[in-house]
Enzyme design. Structure first.
Site: not given
Ligand code: GLN
Length: 549
Positions: A190, A508, A510, A141, A382-383, A192
């Protein structure tokens, strides 16, 4: 060697290139091919680690401790794979490598230029993951929008590769927007056309156009786009706005995006897509049995992307529990002792978010206290975990000045202290405690029940830690350190046994939640929130009419 698919974007940013790329990769993976994705970002920061979340959203950390773009989170969540530093390259990193080589004298007196030296380094990195026969297909990407000055060297590198690789080994997908003009009741092609023209002027011609649109594309419109943009009509793909990002792979399957790619790349050894698990997840997501409301206490709440992985983890955990998770953002900066009850009423759980710096800290501590005292499910990350430690220190241990040295370097009770190895570090980029570390869980604790095992590994991103000088005091006052790093003894998980669900983690969770493997802590937290909500409802049902609940 692998084959390469490049995804570029046109017309405007925020079209969801990462989701389209991840969806295509998912389909190819579901057909039995070995796929990975990488992201090339045009900015000059070496990595996004030093960026404020307001700039590009959350910084996603990989197993190997790379601080990367949040799109890598989508790749992992969709594909259920691990990515690494090699999957995210920035202009800054490219230049750093080339300049280091120049300083080492590797260019033997030559003038170092964008073409060929920068583009050679870009190409080397673009091909890197495809070299040792680990993957059949590498998707890349390219960040930014075609026409930006910054992304030009990336596009130029793709142009060169188009000539250097066999024709069927490389293809380009261009993501674009077909706006709907309400006044004219018409889709407009247009922008595009212009965007494809601009891409073609740089020598890169797209094989497929994926068109983001709010209205279906008629055959007539598709024909027009194909004609003006010089692609086959079947290669004009409609990408309608979806109700959830997890619907997009199925939408792309219906549009045959994967088959068109396979045909162009002359790949024949693929099967029917196995998306059973994916569809099972989507069913649960779409037809929940109940609903819970979670308060997300943070300070970057104006920007949804700042807490991307946390929000997606709630989606995974919600589906797993068959509940709809409504997340309500609460700005910690504006929580006070006076308004906390009003601001946090009605929630079935509180998540106190990760973060850095002083702003909004006291509001987080007040929110922790509120959840602790009311038996409201609490989850600190964490925090958020560090704030729970400070709150307990101040309120239960009587250490009124308890603080983190991050916020108050002179506090007399540094219950959260800078990690020893961090003290000598002066440079900010890539120097936190980053990536996966093992954690040993104490049997019989809430953490153990949630994970179902005693040896886990989770990802980190922090400089401060629980100060073990205070550990005995905390343990004596009822807090449990239920997870520790086996080598250093660093406290990774804290919990309160006399509370229905009160848990804080230094890491973390997540970052490892995927559609097929939701993070256990999120699943446990939503389960607790569901029980809290059920209890609330049954209290309401049995209470006299005038009772205040
Ligand atoms: N600022 C804290 C630290 O560095 C917490 C970091 C975080 O929440 N990711 O330790």
């Amino acid at each position: 060697m692998a084959k390469f698919i490049f995804v570029t974007g046109g017309v405007t940013s925020s079209l969801g290139k990462g989701i389209i790329a991840a969806s295509l990769a998912k389909l190819l993976q579901a057909r039995g091919l070995r796929v990975t994705i990488q992201k090339f970002d045009p900015y000059i920061n070496v990595d996004p680690g030093t960026l404020n979340p307001y700039e590009h959203g959350e910084c996603y950390v990989t197993e190997d401790g790379a601080e990367t773009d949040l799109d890598l989170g989508h790749y992992e969540r969709f594909l259920n794979i691990y990515t690494s530093q090699a999957n995210n390259v920035t202009t800054g990193r490219i230049y750093q490598t080339v300049i280091n080589k120049e300083r080492a004298g590797d260019f033997l007196g030559k003038t170092v230029q964008v073409v060929p030296h920068i583009t050679d380094e870009i190409k080397r990195r673009m091909l890197l993951l495809g070299q040792d026969d680990k993957y059949d297909i590498v998707l890349t990407e390219i960040g930014g929008t075609v026409g930006d000055i910054e992304s030009l060297p990336f596009i130029e590198a793709v142009r060169q590769l188009q000539w250097e690789l066999p024709e069927e080994d490389l293809m380009v997908i261009h993501l674009t927007l077909i706006p709907y003009l309400k006044a004219a009741k018409e889709l407009k092609t247009k922008p595009t056309q212009h965007s494809v023209k601009m891409l073609s002027e740089t020598g890169v011609h797209p094989d497929i156009l994926v068109c983001r649109t709010e209205e279906p594309l008629s055959n007539e419109i598709k024909r027009k786009i194909a004609l003006f943009c010089n692609v086959k009509q079947e290669a004009v793909i409609e990408a309608m706005d979806a109700s959830t990002i997890y619907e997009v792979p199925l939408e792309m399957l219906r549009e045959k995006l994967d088959l068109i790619c396979l045909k162009k790349m002359n790949i024949t050894n693929y099967g029917e897509p196995n998306l059973d698990k994916w569809k099972g997840f989507l069913d649960k997501l779409k037809y929940p049995r109940s609903k819970v409301t979670i308060g997300l206490i943070g300070k970057y709440i104006e920007l949804q992307d700042a807490y991307k992985s946390i929000l997606e983890s709630f989606v995974h955990a919600g589906a797993m529990n068959e509940v709809k998770v409504q997340v309500v953002n609460v700005h910690s900066e504006f929580i006070t002792n006076e308004n906390v009850a009003e601001k946090l009423q009605g929630f079935d759980g509180l998540l106190v978010a990760p973060g850095f710096g002083h702003r909004g800290i006291e509001g987080k501590i007040i929110a922790v206290k509120y959840a602790r005292e009311r038996g409201l499910p609490f989850f600190g990350i964490c925090l958020g975990m560090q704030m729970a430690v400070i709150e307990y220190g101040r309120d239960i241990l009587g250490l009124k000045e308890a603080h983190s040295v991050e916020m108050d370097p002179n506090t007399i009770h540094p219950v959260i202290n800078m990690m020893e190895e961090q003290k000598k570090i002066k440079m900010m980029g890539g120097t936190m405690r980053l990536g996966a570390y093992p954690c040993e869980i104490t049997p019989g604790t809430l953490a153990h029940r949630i994970y179902g095992e005693t040896h886990i590994s989770e990802r980190h991103r922090h400089r401060y830690e629980f100060n073990n000088d205070y550990l005995d005091q905390y343990l004596a006052a009822g807090m449990v350190a239920s997870g520790k790093n086996p080598e250093t003894g660093l406290v990774e998980i804290i919990e309160l046994p006399n509370h229905p669900f009160f848990i804080g983690v230094q890491y973390h969770p997540e970052l490892k939640s995927t559609v097929e493997r939701p993070a256990p802590l999120f699943v446990g937290f939503i389960d607790a929130a569901k029980k809290y909500n059920d209890q609330k409802s049954s209290l309401k049902a049995t209470a006299p009419k005038d009772a205040v609940i």
